[in-house]
Scaffold this motif. Structure first.
Motif, PDB file in Angstrom:
ATOM      1  N   ARG A 194       0.802  -1.216   0.000  1.00  0.00           N
ATOM      2  CA  ARG A 194       0.000   0.000   0.000  1.00  0.00           C
ATOM      3  C   ARG A 194       0.844   1.279   0.000  1.00  0.00           C
ATOM      4  O   ARG A 194       0.321   2.369  -0.105  1.00  0.00           O
ATOM      5  N   LEU A 195       2.163   1.148   0.124  1.00  0.00           N
ATOM      6  CA  LEU A 195       3.031   2.317   0.247  1.00  0.00           C
ATOM      7  C   LEU A 195       3.382   3.038  -1.064  1.00  0.00           C
ATOM      8  O   LEU A 195       3.568   4.250  -1.041  1.00  0.00           O
ATOM      9  N   PRO A 196       3.503   2.348  -2.203  1.00  0.00           N
ATOM     10  CA  PRO A 196       3.876   3.092  -3.416  1.00  0.00           C
ATOM     11  C   PRO A 196       2.872   4.207  -3.719  1.00  0.00           C
ATOM     12  O   PRO A 196       1.669   4.065  -3.464  1.00  0.00           O
ATOM     13  N   LEU A 197       3.393   5.299  -4.252  1.00  0.00           N
ATOM     14  CA  LEU A 197       2.544   6.428  -4.612  1.00  0.00           C
ATOM     15  C   LEU A 197       1.404   5.933  -5.492  1.00  0.00           C
ATOM     16  O   LEU A 197       1.621   5.193  -6.452  1.00  0.00           O
ATOM     17  N   TRP A 198       0.190   6.332  -5.156  1.00  0.00           N
ATOM     18  CA  TRP A 198      -0.994   5.854  -5.849  1.00  0.00           C
ATOM     19  C   TRP A 198      -1.464   6.892  -6.866  1.00  0.00           C
ATOM     20  O   TRP A 198      -1.370   8.102  -6.631  1.00  0.00           O
ATOM     21  N   SER A 199      -1.982   6.425  -7.991  1.00  0.00           N
ATOM     22  CA  SER A 199      -2.662   7.275  -8.966  1.00  0.00           C
ATOM     23  C   SER A 199      -3.860   6.492  -9.475  1.00  0.00           C
ATOM     24  O   SER A 199      -3.946   5.277  -9.257  1.00  0.00           O
ATOM     25  N   PRO A 200      -4.799   7.141 -10.166  1.00  0.00           N
ATOM     26  CA  PRO A 200      -5.982   6.404 -10.636  1.00  0.00           C
ATOM     27  C   PRO A 200      -5.665   5.206 -11.540  1.00  0.00           C
ATOM     28  O   PRO A 200      -6.496   4.329 -11.700  1.00  0.00           O
ATOM     29  N   GLN A 201      -4.482   5.128 -12.093  1.00  0.00           N
ATOM     30  CA  GLN A 201      -4.114   3.983 -12.938  1.00  0.00           C
ATOM     31  C   GLN A 201      -3.428   2.870 -12.146  1.00  0.00           C
ATOM     32  O   GLN A 201      -3.108   1.824 -12.702  1.00  0.00           O
ATOM     33  N   SER A 202      -3.183   3.068 -10.864  1.00  0.00           N
ATOM     34  CA  SER A 202      -2.461   2.082 -10.046  1.00  0.00           C
ATOM     35  C   SER A 202      -3.230   0.776  -9.924  1.00  0.00           C
ATOM     36  O   SER A 202      -4.463   0.768  -9.905  1.00  0.00           O
ATOM     37  N   GLN A 203      -2.463  -0.305  -9.786  1.00  0.00           N
ATOM     38  CA  GLN A 203      -3.050  -1.633  -9.612  1.00  0.00           C
ATOM     39  C   GLN A 203      -3.116  -2.040  -8.143  1.00  0.00           C
ATOM     40  O   GLN A 203      -3.607  -3.110  -7.825  1.00  0.00           O
ATOM     41  N   HIS A 204      -2.600  -1.206  -7.240  1.00  0.00           N
ATOM     42  CA  HIS A 204      -2.623  -1.522  -5.817  1.00  0.00           C
ATOM     43  C   HIS A 204      -3.670  -0.648  -5.114  1.00  0.00           C
ATOM     44  O   HIS A 204      -4.205   0.298  -5.680  1.00  0.00           O
ATOM     45  N   TRP A 205      -3.944  -1.004  -3.859  1.00  0.00           N
ATOM     46  CA  TRP A 205      -4.944  -0.286  -3.071  1.00  0.00           C
ATOM     47  C   TRP A 205      -4.566   1.177  -2.897  1.00  0.00           C
ATOM     48  O   TRP A 205      -3.413   1.488  -2.595  1.00  0.00           O
ATOM     49  N   LEU A 206      -5.530   2.046  -3.061  1.00  0.00           N
ATOM     50  CA  LEU A 206      -5.436   3.404  -2.532  1.00  0.00           C
ATOM     51  C   LEU A 206      -5.782   3.239  -1.062  1.00  0.00           C
ATOM     52  O   LEU A 206      -6.924   2.930  -0.718  1.00  0.00           O
ATOM     53  N   CYS A 207      -4.792   3.360  -0.192  1.00  0.00           N
ATOM     54  CA  CYS A 207      -5.001   3.159   1.234  1.00  0.00           C
ATOM     55  C   CYS A 207      -4.793   4.494   1.929  1.00  0.00           C
ATOM     56  O   CYS A 207      -3.673   5.021   1.962  1.00  0.00           O
ATOM     57  N   LEU A 208      -5.870   5.045   2.439  1.00  0.00           N
ATOM     58  CA  LEU A 208      -5.836   6.360   3.067  1.00  0.00           C
ATOM     59  C   LEU A 208      -5.921   6.233   4.580  1.00  0.00           C
ATOM     60  O   LEU A 208      -6.791   5.542   5.105  1.00  0.00           O
ATOM     61  N   MET A 209      -5.026   6.910   5.260  1.00  0.00           N
ATOM     62  CA  MET A 209      -5.104   7.027   6.718  1.00  0.00           C
ATOM     63  C   MET A 209      -6.171   8.068   7.029  1.00  0.00           C
ATOM     64  O   MET A 209      -6.134   9.178   6.482  1.00  0.00           O
ATOM     65  N   VAL A 210      -7.103   7.711   7.870  1.00  0.00           N
ATOM     66  CA  VAL A 210      -8.168   8.619   8.286  1.00  0.00           C
ATOM     67  C   VAL A 210      -7.778   9.148   9.663  1.00  0.00           C
ATOM     68  O   VAL A 210      -7.596   8.366  10.604  1.00  0.00           O
ATOM     69  N   ARG A 211      -7.640  10.470   9.750  1.00  0.00           N
ATOM     70  CA  ARG A 211      -7.175  11.104  10.985  1.00  0.00           C
ATOM     71  C   ARG A 211      -8.107  12.236  11.403  1.00  0.00           C
ATOM     72  O   ARG A 211      -8.763  12.849  10.560  1.00  0.00           O
ATOM     73  N   ASP A 212      -8.094  12.514  12.694  1.00  0.00           N
ATOM     74  CA  ASP A 212      -8.781  13.684  13.215  1.00  0.00           C
ATOM     75  C   ASP A 212      -8.142  14.924  12.594  1.00  0.00           C
ATOM     76  O   ASP A 212      -6.921  15.063  12.582  1.00  0.00           O
ATOM     77  N   ARG A 213      -8.971  15.803  12.067  1.00  0.00           N
ATOM     78  CA  ARG A 213      -8.471  16.982  11.351  1.00  0.00           C
ATOM     79  C   ARG A 213      -7.690  17.924  12.267  1.00  0.00           C
ATOM     80  O   ARG A 213      -6.739  18.560  11.834  1.00  0.00           O
ATOM     81  N   LEU A 214      -8.057  18.010  13.544  1.00  0.00           N
ATOM     82  CA  LEU A 214      -7.398  18.928  14.463  1.00  0.00           C
ATOM     83  C   LEU A 214      -6.198  18.306  15.158  1.00  0.00           C
ATOM     84  O   LEU A 214      -5.112  18.887  15.187  1.00  0.00           O
ATOM     85  N   SER A 215      -6.356  17.108  15.713  1.00  0.00           N
ATOM     86  CA  SER A 215      -5.283  16.509  16.505  1.00  0.00           C
ATOM     87  C   SER A 215      -4.331  15.642  15.683  1.00  0.00           C
ATOM     88  O   SER A 215      -3.218  15.369  16.126  1.00  0.00           O
ATOM     89  N   GLY A 216      -4.779  15.160  14.528  1.00  0.00           N
ATOM     90  CA  GLY A 216      -3.969  14.241  13.740  1.00  0.00           C
ATOM     91  C   GLY A 216      -4.032  12.805  14.219  1.00  0.00           C
ATOM     92  O   GLY A 216      -3.371  11.924  13.667  1.00  0.00           O
ATOM     93  N   GLU A 217      -4.846  12.541  15.243  1.00  0.00           N
ATOM     94  CA  GLU A 217      -4.981  11.185  15.783  1.00  0.00           C
ATOM     95  C   GLU A 217      -5.534  10.253  14.703  1.00  0.00           C
ATOM     96  O   GLU A 217      -6.541  10.551  14.063  1.00  0.00           O
ATOM     97  N   PRO A 218      -4.891   9.089  14.485  1.00  0.00           N
ATOM     98  CA  PRO A 218      -5.406   8.152  13.482  1.00  0.00           C
ATOM     99  C   PRO A 218      -6.626   7.400  14.002  1.00  0.00           C
ATOM    100  O   PRO A 218      -6.670   6.990  15.153  1.00  0.00           O
ATOM    101  N   PHE A 219      -7.618   7.262  13.118  1.00  0.00           N
ATOM    102  CA  PHE A 219      -8.843   6.541  13.455  1.00  0.00           C
ATOM    103  C   PHE A 219      -8.966   5.223  12.697  1.00  0.00           C
ATOM    104  O   PHE A 219      -9.576   4.281  13.173  1.00  0.00           O
ATOM    105  N   GLY A 220      -8.452   5.187  11.453  1.00  0.00           N
ATOM    106  CA  GLY A 220      -8.608   3.992  10.645  1.00  0.00           C
ATOM    107  C   GLY A 220      -8.031   4.187   9.268  1.00  0.00           C
ATOM    108  O   GLY A 220      -7.311   5.159   9.012  1.00  0.00           O
ATOM    109  N   VAL A 221      -8.356   3.243   8.396  1.00  0.00           N
ATOM    110  CA  VAL A 221      -7.955   3.321   6.999  1.00  0.00           C
ATOM    111  C   VAL A 221      -9.181   3.089   6.127  1.00  0.00           C
ATOM    112  O   VAL A 221     -10.118   2.384   6.513  1.00  0.00           O
ATOM    113  N   THR A 222      -9.156   3.693   4.961  1.00  0.00           N
ATOM    114  CA  THR A 222     -10.190   3.477   3.965  1.00  0.00           C
ATOM    115  C   THR A 222      -9.526   3.551   2.610  1.00  0.00           C
ATOM    116  O   THR A 222      -8.412   4.066   2.484  1.00  0.00           O
TER     117      THR A 222
END
Length: 179
Positions: A49-77
């Motif tokens: 999931r680490l390589p830079l993703w683009s719409p043509q990528s064959q791997h997961w776009l894996c996004l870290m979901v974080r609190d906008r203010l604190s930066g605390e991680p909540f999950g991935v999507t």
């Protein structure tokens, strides 16, 4: 990659290993997702999931979901392409972040991104039957249950059915983000 009223969603990086590892070793998080994985399997999953993703990528776009203010991680999507215009979405959230609307907020934003920027026309999701929180989340986001596939997933030493959901490009409606 995008923000919502409460969240930032950006591609996972090597610095996110500890949180990712915690998600994928949590029996609560994995109950409907997967049997326990070895350290090597978790590391391999993370590294794909680490390589830079683009719409043509064959791997997961894996996004870290974080609190906008604190930066605390909540999950991935994220999502992965199945063909040029269809992708499968997925999400995992830490137990302490569940039930607070973060998954819904990030999933709605992800769907919006996929349809507007990612060039996707159809999104799909597969959920182990019985996973009612994920089913409610998908339905809240606008996914429709298309089928139940009996005995299709081996988990916890027995066969389980899968629920298959889909959502088509919302040509005639606007997706709004949860507050």
């Amino acid at each position: 990659m995008f923000t919502t009223p409460r969240l930032t969603c950006a591609q996972i990086t090597a610095a996110d290993w500890d949180f990712y590892h915690r998600l994928l070793t949590s029996p609560h998080v994995l109950y409907y997702v997967s049997d326990a994985k070895t350290e090597e399997e978790i590391r391999a999953s993370f590294e794909t999931r680490l390589p830079l993703w683009s719409p043509q990528s064959q791997h997961w776009l894996c996004l870290m979901v974080r609190d906008r203010l604190s930066g605390e991680p909540f999950g991935v999507t994220g999502y992965i392409h199945h063909d040029h215009h269809c992708a499968e979405v997925g999400f995992l959230f830490a137990p302490e972040a569940q039930g607070k609307g973060y998954a819904a907020e990030s999933l709605l934003a992800l769907c919006d991104y996929a349809f507007t920027t990612g060039g996707i026309n159809r999104l799909i999701a597969t959920v182990t039957a019985g996973n009612l929180p994920s089913r409610r989340l998908l339905e809240k986001a606008g996914f429709i249950l298309e089928a139940e596939i009996p005995q299709s997933y081996w988990l916890r030493n027995r066969w389980h059915s899968d629920w298959q959901f889909s959502m088509s490009h919302p040509h005639d409606r606007i997706i709004t983000h949860a507050d």
